[in-house]
Design a protein around this motif. Structure first.
Motif, PDB file in Angstrom:
ATOM      1  N   VAL A 186     -26.939  38.851  40.757  1.00  0.00           N
ATOM      2  CA  VAL A 186     -26.259  39.309  39.795  1.00  0.00           C
ATOM      3  C   VAL A 186     -24.680  39.436  39.469  1.00  0.00           C
ATOM      4  N   ASN A 201     -25.768  43.995  46.143  1.00  0.00           N
ATOM      5  CA  ASN A 201     -25.987  42.843  45.184  1.00  0.00           C
ATOM      6  C   ASN A 201     -25.423  41.637  46.045  1.00  0.00           C
ATOM      7  N   TYR A 218     -30.502  44.168  44.208  1.00  0.00           N
ATOM      8  CA  TYR A 218     -29.864  42.761  44.009  1.00  0.00           C
ATOM      9  C   TYR A 218     -29.747  41.644  44.719  1.00  0.00           C
TER      10      TYR A 218
END
Length: 316
Positions: free
Chosen positions: A190, A208, A187
């Motif tokens: 996010v 992320n 990610y």
């Protein structure tokens, strides 16, 4: 040089707001304003949509318009699969993010033995299932579809049998079982998740790269580290949702979230990532001109689209 195909997917049945189906044409208007010949350079493929379903109420509470979502995921899978079998490079322009599941399924269907990594540039994790969704909007279920993930450990909804049946059909598009391993997801940006998604992110150790991290270490390092995480993958698919951008930029999208990427960061990030020879498909989604003024979001999106495509061409 790789041969590129533009794939146009004007589906918006899985979004919570209306208008994303118009995003592609808004980007075309933006290209005209920039005096760009982009849309004359590449042969387009247009996939029929099911947006007429929006004139009726959704049949399934926890998977709204699921019958149409299944149809669209299947259609996109067949189209992308066919292009990848010919070793063509799809650049996908789509409405709501649910059809990205079809893109992933198509890539995997064409080359089932190639391990596929996903770089998901988005404000949202899109890892809900009908069992966990707070809204029933299926553009928040793309990665659960592609990884055949129910996440019943975090079940919050009493899902009806009809919904379960069509969810099972969606998970089998493009072949039996998961098309991606959650550990092969990265990610970027996010920042708006719910507890069931946080559970999966922690369970599978999904990295992320937050906006703060992008700001701290810079775009080049984020791109390099993201690709390194996916070092064991044979292919990489990049999905760019314009709501990954900060709300100072991303007014023309259905679910804007503050504290996102700046346009220049997204511009550089996509140009860097697509240089990797393993990248086999790039997608941009969720431009919604009905929520915008003076087509600004589409103009930003088109600038990123054109620059990313040019980077792909320059590096092959």
């Amino acid at each position: 040089m790789r041969k590129i195909r533009l794939v146009e997917v004007r589906s918006e049945i899985a979004a919570g707001t209306r208008g994303a189906s118009m995003g592609i044409d808004a980007m075309k208007i933006a290209s005209i304003k920039r005096h760009s010949n982009f849309f004359m350079r590449f042969e387009p493929v247009s996939i029929q949509d099911e947006n007429q379903l929006l004139f009726a109420q959704p049949q399934f509470k926890f998977a709204k318009y699921a019958e149409g979502v299944f149809t669209m995921v299947d259609r996109v899978c067949e189209t992308i699969g066919g292009l990848r079998e010919q070793e063509l490079f799809p650049i996908v322009l789509a409405g709501d993010h649910s059809t990205a599941a079809g893109t992933i399924c198509g890539i995997k269907k064409a080359h089932p033995d190639r391990r596929l990594g996903v770089i998901w540039i988005d404000a949202h994790a899109d890892f809900h299932s009908p069992y966990t969704t707070p809204s029933g909007n299926m553009h928040g279920m793309s990665l659960a579809m592609a990884s055949a993930m129910d996440n019943e450990e975090c079940e919050a909804n009493d899902v009806e049998e009809e919904t379960e049946a069509i969810w099972e059909k969606i998970k089998q598009v493009g072949g039996n079982g998961p098309k991606i391993d959650p550990q092969d997801i990265v990610y970027i940006g996010v920042r708006d998740t719910e507890a069931p998604e946080d559970h999966l992110i922690e369970k599978y150790g999904i990295k992320n790269f937050t906006t703060e991290e992008v700001n701290k270490i810079g775009v080049a390092k984020v791109a390099s580290q993201a690709l390194e995480i996916l070092k064991d993958c044979d292919q990489i698919y990049i999905s760019f949702d314009v709501d990954s951008l900060d709300t100072s930029v991303s007014t023309g999208t259905g679910t804007p979230v503050p504290n996102g990427l700046q346009k220049e960061q997204a511009f550089e990030l996509n140009r860097e990532l697509i240089k990797d020879k393993r990248v086999c498909c790039w997608e941009i989604v969720e431009v919604n001109p009905t929520l915008d003024t003076e087509n600004k979001m589409a103009e930003h999106a088109f600038e990123i689209l054109e620059a990313t495509t040019d980077s792909l061409i320059e590096n092959f």
